[in-house]
Design a protein around this motif. Sequence first.
Motif, PDB file in Angstrom:
ATOM      1  N   TYR A  37      48.714  51.575  38.685  1.00  0.00           N
ATOM      2  CA  TYR A  37      48.700  50.145  38.378  1.00  0.00           C
ATOM      3  C   TYR A  37      47.901  49.875  37.116  1.00  0.00           C
ATOM      4  CZ  TYR A  37      50.092  49.388  43.281  1.00  0.00           C
ATOM      5  OH  TYR A  37      50.732  49.386  44.489  1.00  0.00           O
ATOM      6  N   VAL A 159      54.093  28.838  40.802  1.00  0.00           N
ATOM      7  CA  VAL A 159      52.684  28.762  41.147  1.00  0.00           C
ATOM      8  C   VAL A 159      52.052  27.595  40.404  1.00  0.00           C
ATOM      9  CG1 VAL A 159      52.540  31.203  41.722  1.00  0.00           C
ATOM     10  CG2 VAL A 159      51.995  30.492  39.417  1.00  0.00           C
ATOM     11  N   TRP A 179      57.408  41.499  51.428  1.00  0.00           N
ATOM     12  CA  TRP A 179      56.394  40.444  51.517  1.00  0.00           C
ATOM     13  C   TRP A 179      57.127  39.143  51.837  1.00  0.00           C
ATOM     14  CZ3 TRP A 179      56.133  36.145  48.264  1.00  0.00           C
ATOM     15  CH2 TRP A 179      56.968  36.186  47.136  1.00  0.00           C
ATOM     16  N   ASP A 184      52.972  33.679  52.598  1.00  0.00           N
ATOM     17  CA  ASP A 184      52.105  33.512  51.415  1.00  0.00           C
ATOM     18  C   ASP A 184      52.034  32.078  50.906  1.00  0.00           C
ATOM     19  OD1 ASP A 184      51.692  36.209  51.507  1.00  0.00           O
ATOM     20  OD2 ASP A 184      52.662  36.690  49.613  1.00  0.00           O
ATOM     21  N   TRP A 192      47.173  36.286  47.940  1.00  0.00           N
ATOM     22  CA  TRP A 192      48.491  36.905  48.183  1.00  0.00           C
ATOM     23  C   TRP A 192      48.527  38.351  47.706  1.00  0.00           C
ATOM     24  CZ3 TRP A 192      49.542  32.977  44.139  1.00  0.00           C
ATOM     25  CH2 TRP A 192      49.864  33.525  42.902  1.00  0.00           C
ATOM     26  N   PRO A 195      46.842  42.620  50.059  1.00  0.00           N
ATOM     27  CA  PRO A 195      47.213  43.935  50.601  1.00  0.00           C
ATOM     28  C   PRO A 195      47.339  45.053  49.564  1.00  0.00           C
ATOM     29  CG  PRO A 195      48.783  42.217  51.309  1.00  0.00           C
ATOM     30  CD  PRO A 195      47.917  41.632  50.228  1.00  0.00           C
ATOM     31  N   VAL A 196      47.345  44.742  48.268  1.00  0.00           N
ATOM     32  CA  VAL A 196      47.612  45.782  47.260  1.00  0.00           C
ATOM     33  C   VAL A 196      46.394  46.709  47.144  1.00  0.00           C
ATOM     34  CG1 VAL A 196      48.220  46.236  44.847  1.00  0.00           C
ATOM     35  CG2 VAL A 196      49.078  44.154  45.985  1.00  0.00           C
ATOM     36  N   LEU A 212      46.943  34.961  32.795  1.00  0.00           N
ATOM     37  CA  LEU A 212      47.971  33.989  33.196  1.00  0.00           C
ATOM     38  C   LEU A 212      47.481  32.544  33.078  1.00  0.00           C
ATOM     39  CD1 LEU A 212      49.690  35.622  36.293  1.00  0.00           C
ATOM     40  CD2 LEU A 212      50.451  35.553  33.920  1.00  0.00           C
ATOM     41  N   ARG A 223      56.411  41.982  32.900  1.00  0.00           N
ATOM     42  CA  ARG A 223      55.901  43.282  33.323  1.00  0.00           C
ATOM     43  C   ARG A 223      56.913  43.894  34.270  1.00  0.00           C
ATOM     44  NH1 ARG A 223      53.442  43.419  38.485  1.00  0.00           N
ATOM     45  NH2 ARG A 223      52.257  45.233  37.842  1.00  0.00           N
ATOM     46  N   TRP A 226      57.779  48.500  40.562  1.00  0.00           N
ATOM     47  CA  TRP A 226      58.854  49.311  41.145  1.00  0.00           C
ATOM     48  C   TRP A 226      58.483  49.740  42.552  1.00  0.00           C
ATOM     49  CZ3 TRP A 226      58.340  54.391  42.885  1.00  0.00           C
ATOM     50  CH2 TRP A 226      57.085  54.979  42.625  1.00  0.00           C
ATOM     51  N   PHE A 280      57.466  32.359  38.158  1.00  0.00           N
ATOM     52  CA  PHE A 280      57.392  33.824  38.258  1.00  0.00           C
ATOM     53  C   PHE A 280      58.761  34.292  38.740  1.00  0.00           C
ATOM     54  CE2 PHE A 280      55.987  37.605  40.920  1.00  0.00           C
ATOM     55  CZ  PHE A 280      55.551  38.388  39.868  1.00  0.00           C
TER      56      PHE A 280
HETATM   57  C1  HEM Z   1      52.233  42.747  44.445  1.00  0.00           C
HETATM   58  C2  HEM Z   1      53.152  38.039  43.680  1.00  0.00           C
HETATM   59  C3  HEM Z   1      51.555  38.413  39.135  1.00  0.00           C
HETATM   60  C4  HEM Z   1      50.377  43.011  39.973  1.00  0.00           C
HETATM   61  C5  HEM Z   1      52.563  41.431  44.651  1.00  0.00           C
HETATM   62  C6  HEM Z   1      53.004  40.866  45.903  1.00  0.00           C
HETATM   63  C7  HEM Z   1      53.262  39.555  45.679  1.00  0.00           C
HETATM   64  C8  HEM Z   1      52.979  39.273  44.293  1.00  0.00           C
HETATM   65  C9  HEM Z   1      53.772  38.539  46.685  1.00  0.00           C
HETATM   66  C10 HEM Z   1      53.160  41.612  47.248  1.00  0.00           C
HETATM   67  C11 HEM Z   1      51.829  41.666  47.955  1.00  0.00           C
HETATM   68  C12 HEM Z   1      51.973  42.137  49.406  1.00  0.00           C
HETATM   69  O1  HEM Z   1      51.985  43.356  49.651  1.00  0.00           O
HETATM   70  O2  HEM Z   1      52.083  41.278  50.289  1.00  0.00           O
HETATM   71  C13 HEM Z   1      52.808  37.746  42.376  1.00  0.00           C
HETATM   72  C14 HEM Z   1      52.981  36.457  41.752  1.00  0.00           C
HETATM   73  C15 HEM Z   1      52.519  36.567  40.473  1.00  0.00           C
HETATM   74  C16 HEM Z   1      52.078  37.929  40.300  1.00  0.00           C
HETATM   75  C17 HEM Z   1      53.579  35.213  42.422  1.00  0.00           C
HETATM   76  C18 HEM Z   1      52.459  35.545  39.379  1.00  0.00           C
HETATM   77  C19 HEM Z   1      52.084  34.316  39.498  1.00  0.00           C
HETATM   78  C20 HEM Z   1      51.087  39.690  38.974  1.00  0.00           C
HETATM   79  C21 HEM Z   1      50.540  40.198  37.744  1.00  0.00           C
HETATM   80  C22 HEM Z   1      50.200  41.478  37.954  1.00  0.00           C
HETATM   81  C23 HEM Z   1      50.549  41.787  39.347  1.00  0.00           C
HETATM   82  C24 HEM Z   1      50.404  39.413  36.439  1.00  0.00           C
HETATM   83  C25 HEM Z   1      49.619  42.370  36.907  1.00  0.00           C
HETATM   84  C26 HEM Z   1      48.830  43.301  37.045  1.00  0.00           C
HETATM   85  C27 HEM Z   1      50.823  43.344  41.227  1.00  0.00           C
HETATM   86  C28 HEM Z   1      50.807  44.689  41.767  1.00  0.00           C
HETATM   87  C29 HEM Z   1      51.359  44.622  43.053  1.00  0.00           C
HETATM   88  C30 HEM Z   1      51.693  43.237  43.285  1.00  0.00           C
HETATM   89  C31 HEM Z   1      50.274  45.940  41.061  1.00  0.00           C
HETATM   90  C32 HEM Z   1      51.648  45.818  43.992  1.00  0.00           C
HETATM   91  C33 HEM Z   1      53.107  46.162  43.799  1.00  0.00           C
HETATM   92  C34 HEM Z   1      53.636  47.461  44.372  1.00  0.00           C
HETATM   93  O3  HEM Z   1      52.975  48.504  44.352  1.00  0.00           O
HETATM   94  O4  HEM Z   1      54.808  47.481  44.794  1.00  0.00           O
HETATM   95  N1  HEM Z   1      52.540  40.441  43.691  1.00  0.00           N
HETATM   96  N2  HEM Z   1      52.272  38.612  41.475  1.00  0.00           N
HETATM   97  N3  HEM Z   1      51.076  40.680  39.926  1.00  0.00           N
HETATM   98  N4  HEM Z   1      51.372  42.501  42.146  1.00  0.00           N
HETATM   99 FE1  HEM Z   1      51.762  40.549  41.829  1.00  0.00          FE
END
Ligand code: HEM
Length: 343
Positions: A37, A159, A179, A184, A192, A195-196, A212, A223, A226, A280
Amino acid sequence: MAIAFKQETFRDDFSYRNSPENIRRFPFPFDRDEYMYSVNMEPHVKGQKGTVFESLIDVDEHYIAEMHDRALVLRDDPLRYQALPHMMTAQWDTLELLMEEQAAGYPEHFTLIRNGDRWRWINRPLGIDDTFTFGDTATLPYEPLEYITRQAQGDFCIVDQRDGNLWMDAGMVTTQADWSLDFDIGMNFMEWHGPVPLAHQAGVFDRALKFLLNLQQGKPTRRFNWTMTINPRLDTSPENYPKWGPDRATVTPENVGEKVHLRVELQSLWRLPRSNAILFVIRCYLMNMNELVTVPKWARRFPRVLRTLPPELIDYKGLTRYRQTTIDWLSKYDDGAPTSPGT
Ligand code: HEM
């Protein structure tokens, strides 16, 4: 050029496949042989023809089938779409953005005609020709966000920005990687992302949130994320876990090529003009291993990424049951040659 839309399914007989042209434009997300990450954000600007960056809102050969699958999900579970009452302005902002971008990118398929507040929207692939008053919900068959996201590929969250944080206050989420919008809704950025694994400690979310909060209108950012999915199933939601969770135990050396899919999310973030909220967009691309190995550098790189993945990510992404079988199957395509940086 007009897109040849496919008839296919993301459930039951799983007839979804990519054409050779669509494989070539698949957004393979790895620029090196390992993955961790990071705040991997870059300006969301147009790219070359024949890539997923040709238009800022990408429409491809799976459009009609994906919209049909979304309609089926919503029929069974209307809570996949939710919007809190204060998000109405942001809903209209989103409708405008998606109509404008789709019409600009694909004029042969979508047309938007504005006459003051009277707007006419023509969506030829789905056979829609509606005239409505911008700002007047009573003139549309659904709320504006639901109306337009029933006609746009990908999942969508809006958001709200307040108190130095972002709040998930509206969304259409039917193609998610495990998710739930219903769980959420109303949470903030740190909640939200709770859990990561590993990313919080590494400061990834602190930096991402700061970035952001300062996102400018007219300068969207993007971004990649995967994961992997067994069978080409779009709806891998917690709500439906009993339907897809057991699939992960069905992978054998004989069926890896067909069953195991790389699932890539092209995420774009847009500041909205009237509401100051952020849209988003999570645009999901699926490709099975038979398709992936048709591109030698992907076939070489992907098993290396899987081999070196931190255990916390293997667990969080749900790969534990079939990762080794997939590496073994892919390894025959890895001749050990060095891969150069870049995709
Ligand atoms: C995972 C939403 C922006 C990094 C997630 C999850 C949600 C989410 C719902 C799943 C969490 C779970 O396990 O329940 C969002 C929303 C965003 C946003 C709504 C914008 C407003 C970002 C940004 C980053 C990021 C800017 C940049 C670093 C991650 C990462 C994961 C994640 C690394 C784990 C994904 C994986 O391994 O599959 N996000 N996110 N997110 N998000 Fe975001």
